[in-house]
Write a protein that holds these residues in place. Structure first.
Motif, PDB file in Angstrom:
ATOM      1  N   ASP A  74       0.827  -1.203   0.000  1.00 52.64           N
ATOM      2  CA  ASP A  74       0.000   0.000   0.000  1.00 52.64           C
ATOM      3  C   ASP A  74       0.863   1.254   0.000  1.00 52.64           C
ATOM      4  O   ASP A  74       0.602   2.201  -0.746  1.00 52.64           O
ATOM      5  CB  ASP A  74      -0.925  -0.004   1.222  1.00 52.64           C
ATOM      6  N   PHE A  75       1.906   1.258   0.816  1.00 54.12           N
ATOM      7  CA  PHE A  75       2.814   2.398   0.834  1.00 54.12           C
ATOM      8  C   PHE A  75       3.438   2.611  -0.544  1.00 54.12           C
ATOM      9  O   PHE A  75       3.472   3.736  -1.060  1.00 54.12           O
ATOM     10  CB  PHE A  75       3.916   2.220   1.881  1.00 54.12           C
ATOM     11  N   PHE A 123       2.357   1.659  -3.469  1.00 58.51           N
ATOM     12  CA  PHE A 123       1.316   2.096  -4.403  1.00 58.51           C
ATOM     13  C   PHE A 123       1.137   3.613  -4.318  1.00 58.51           C
ATOM     14  O   PHE A 123       1.113   4.310  -5.337  1.00 58.51           O
ATOM     15  CB  PHE A 123       0.003   1.376  -4.077  1.00 58.51           C
ATOM     16  N   LYS A 124       1.068   4.137  -3.106  1.00 59.65           N
ATOM     17  CA  LYS A 124       0.916   5.574  -2.920  1.00 59.65           C
ATOM     18  C   LYS A 124       2.196   6.315  -3.296  1.00 59.65           C
ATOM     19  O   LYS A 124       2.156   7.384  -3.892  1.00 59.65           O
ATOM     20  CB  LYS A 124       0.529   5.882  -1.476  1.00 59.65           C
ATOM     21  N   TRP A 125       3.345   5.739  -2.946  1.00 60.29           N
ATOM     22  CA  TRP A 125       4.640   6.372  -3.183  1.00 60.29           C
ATOM     23  C   TRP A 125       4.920   6.568  -4.670  1.00 60.29           C
ATOM     24  O   TRP A 125       5.480   7.580  -5.073  1.00 60.29           O
ATOM     25  CB  TRP A 125       5.731   5.536  -2.527  1.00 60.29           C
ATOM     26  N   ARG A 151       0.068   6.184  -7.175  1.00 60.61           N
ATOM     27  CA  ARG A 151      -1.212   5.490  -7.355  1.00 60.61           C
ATOM     28  C   ARG A 151      -1.478   5.148  -8.821  1.00 60.61           C
ATOM     29  O   ARG A 151      -2.436   5.633  -9.422  1.00 60.61           O
ATOM     30  CB  ARG A 151      -2.357   6.324  -6.795  1.00 60.61           C
ATOM     31  N   GLY A 186       2.354  12.741   4.710  1.00 61.33           N
ATOM     32  CA  GLY A 186       2.027  12.652   3.303  1.00 61.33           C
ATOM     33  C   GLY A 186       2.953  13.370   2.357  1.00 61.33           C
ATOM     34  O   GLY A 186       2.576  13.657   1.238  1.00 61.33           O
ATOM     35  N   HIS A 236       5.324  12.195   0.775  1.00 59.79           N
ATOM     36  CA  HIS A 236       5.732  11.292  -0.293  1.00 59.79           C
ATOM     37  C   HIS A 236       4.732  11.246  -1.426  1.00 59.79           C
ATOM     38  O   HIS A 236       4.991  10.690  -2.460  1.00 59.79           O
ATOM     39  CB  HIS A 236       5.987   9.887   0.261  1.00 59.79           C
ATOM     40  N   LEU A 237       3.561  11.807  -1.255  1.00 57.37           N
ATOM     41  CA  LEU A 237       2.528  11.724  -2.282  1.00 57.37           C
ATOM     42  C   LEU A 237       2.649  12.810  -3.300  1.00 57.37           C
ATOM     43  O   LEU A 237       3.091  13.857  -3.101  1.00 57.37           O
ATOM     44  CB  LEU A 237       1.156  11.780  -1.611  1.00 57.37           C
TER      45      LEU A 237
END
Length: 111
Positions: free
Chosen positions: A28-29, A31-33, A36, A108, A110-111
């Motif tokens: 999940d991390f 995927f977001k990093w 997405r 957040g 990293h997004l």
């Protein structure tokens, strides 16, 4: 932009096993990093859980995911201190570990 602190492996102690929750948390991390991706992390960056030497979510194949231009993603793992650590191979084919700051993850950046 996320800032990664480069460290030598002798400064880290890695977990030997991950629970299913830890495996999903790393996926999940990541995927977001990586922003997405529409195709999902499993198609964009296929990962395999391995426990050779230490537990990690390892790229199934040589990946095109570049970090800092000349570094290629190899795996993500968790230290005994619960730090997310990314293993990358640099242009000299040397393995480098980069710690992702928990503060950056929590707020957040990293997004």
């Amino acid at each position: 932009m996320i800032r990664l602190k480069t460290v030598t492996a002798d400064k880290l102690i890695f977990k030997k096993k991950f629970s299913m929750i830890e495996q999903f948390a790393i996926k999940d991390f990541l995927f977001k990093w990586v922003g997405r991706p529409a195709e999902g992390i499993d198609d964009f960056l296929p990962l395999e859980y391995t426990e050779s030497v230490f537990a990690k979510m390892e790229a199934k194949q040589v990946t095109a995911l570049h970090i800092n231009k000349d570094e290629h993603f190899r795996y993500a793992t968790i230290s005994e201190d619960n730090q997310i650590v990314i293993g990358v191979v640099d242009s000299d084919k040397e393995l480098i570990h980069k710690i992702i700051s928990l503060d950056e993850v929590l707020i957040g950046k990293h997004l």
